[in-house]
Design a protein around this motif. Structure first.
Motif, PDB file in Angstrom:
ATOM      1  N   PRO A   1       0.742  -1.461   0.086  1.00  0.00           N
ATOM      2  CA  PRO A   1       0.171  -0.100  -0.050  1.00  0.00           C
ATOM      3  C   PRO A   1       0.773   1.315   0.261  1.00  0.00           C
ATOM      4  N   ARG A   2       0.584   2.113  -0.940  1.00  0.00           N
ATOM      5  CA  ARG A   2       1.775   2.839  -1.244  1.00  0.00           C
ATOM      6  C   ARG A   2       1.421   4.203  -0.167  1.00  0.00           C
ATOM      7  N   LEU A   3       0.326   4.230   0.064  1.00  0.00           N
ATOM      8  CA  LEU A   3      -0.269   4.929   1.824  1.00  0.00           C
ATOM      9  C   LEU A   3       1.012   5.259   2.721  1.00  0.00           C
ATOM     10  N   VAL A   4       1.474   3.892   2.269  1.00  0.00           N
ATOM     11  CA  VAL A   4       2.783   3.579   4.024  1.00  0.00           C
ATOM     12  C   VAL A   4       3.874   4.821   3.621  1.00  0.00           C
ATOM     13  N   ILE A   5       4.648   5.140   2.785  1.00  0.00           N
ATOM     14  CA  ILE A   5       5.230   6.218   2.384  1.00  0.00           C
ATOM     15  C   ILE A   5       4.958   7.173   3.134  1.00  0.00           C
ATOM     16  N   PRO A   6       4.086   8.070   2.234  1.00  0.00           N
ATOM     17  CA  PRO A   6       3.839   9.233   2.970  1.00  0.00           C
ATOM     18  C   PRO A   6       3.416   9.167   5.117  1.00  0.00           C
TER      19      PRO A   6
END
Length: 275
Positions: A115-120
């Protein structure tokens, strides 16, 4: 890596939370890596998190405290300014880091799924270190100037939550927008610099809005951090209560947060192709 079982009857929002929880190990690793990289091979280390707000406070004290002589309601100017700067420092850090977060991790984004939301979100955790240092700076100044803790301290958790949510709201938007429009890499530093003076950090909000018409007050509080900084300062050292217009900032924060997640999920589907 943990695997998520998809329940066809579950809502998208609930599934997203479950998926984020399943990748909690990756979240912790990214946050720890960013923290180590940030202070690796530096002579002063964590002291850099103290130098920046201290330098800004020095400039504010000379310009607004001595030259302009801003009315702080009897609160020593350094305490007044750093109280507002505490919340702003965290917000500015998350904005700066989130803007380029996906692009900076593009090799990982292209190769594996997560889940790319992990990065921000991981950037928001790293920012808590700087926030804690500035808060210690504030406590030290309060002891030096003998400024007591406000009776409004009960409201501090609420404004802390708003600070985190507002930072994530704008950060998530920027991390998604920067992928499609690389110009935002250059816009973000300007936004942070402009916001530093457009937010009531160096001055009380009432000195700006008291002589403005209603529409101008509404426009001023469309800055999500205007109401947050005002409330954050009020909760710690007292002074003027947050303006009735602060609810505009609070409402905008949650609107940005929810819409940011929706837009991010939309971009996430093609993120590996356009990053």
């Amino acid at each position: 890596m943990h695997k998520t079982v998809v329940d066809a009857n579950s809502s998208p929002f609930r599934l997203n939370l479950r998926e984020l929880w399943a990748y909690r190990d990756l979240f912790i690793i990214l946050a720890y890596r960013d923290l180590r990289v940030r202070y690796a091979q530096t002579f002063l280390g964590l002291f850099w998190a103290f130098i920046q707000p201290a330098a800004t406070l020095l400039i504010f004290s000379v310009v607004f405290g001595r030259a302009v002589k801003v009315d702080t309601g009897g609160i020593p100017y350094p305490v007044f300014a750093i109280a507002g700067m505490s919340a702003w420092t965290y917000f500015a850090f998350v904005l700066n880091q989130s803007g380029n977060s996906i692009i900076g991790a593009q090799e990982m984004v292209k190769k594996i799924y997560f889940p790319r939301l992990v990065i921000p979100l991981s950037k928001a955790v790293v920012g808590l270190v700087d926030f804690a240092i500035v808060m210690l700076f504030l406590v030290g100044l309060m002891l030096i100037y003998r400024v007591p803790i406000s009776a409004n301290i009960w409201a501090l958790p609420f404004f802390l939550l708003l600070t985190v949510v507002s930072s994530l709201a704008v950060g998530i938007w920027l991390s998604a927008l920067t992928i499609r429009y690389r110009d935002f890499q250059h816009v973000v530093p300007f936004m942070v610099q402009f916001g530093l003076y457009a937010t009531p950090i160096a001055y009380p909000a009432e000195t700006i809005v008291k002589n403005l018409p209603h529409w101008a007050n509404v426009l001023y509080y469309l800055n999500p951090m205007a109401g947050v900084v005002e409330g954050f300062r009020w909760a710690i050292i007292g002074g003027a209560a947050p303006s009735e217009y602060s609810w505009i900032s609070f409402g905008l924060i949650f609107l940005l947060f929810l819409s940011g997640i929706v837009y991010f999920k939309k971009i996430e589907k093609v993120m590996a192709d356009i990053v």
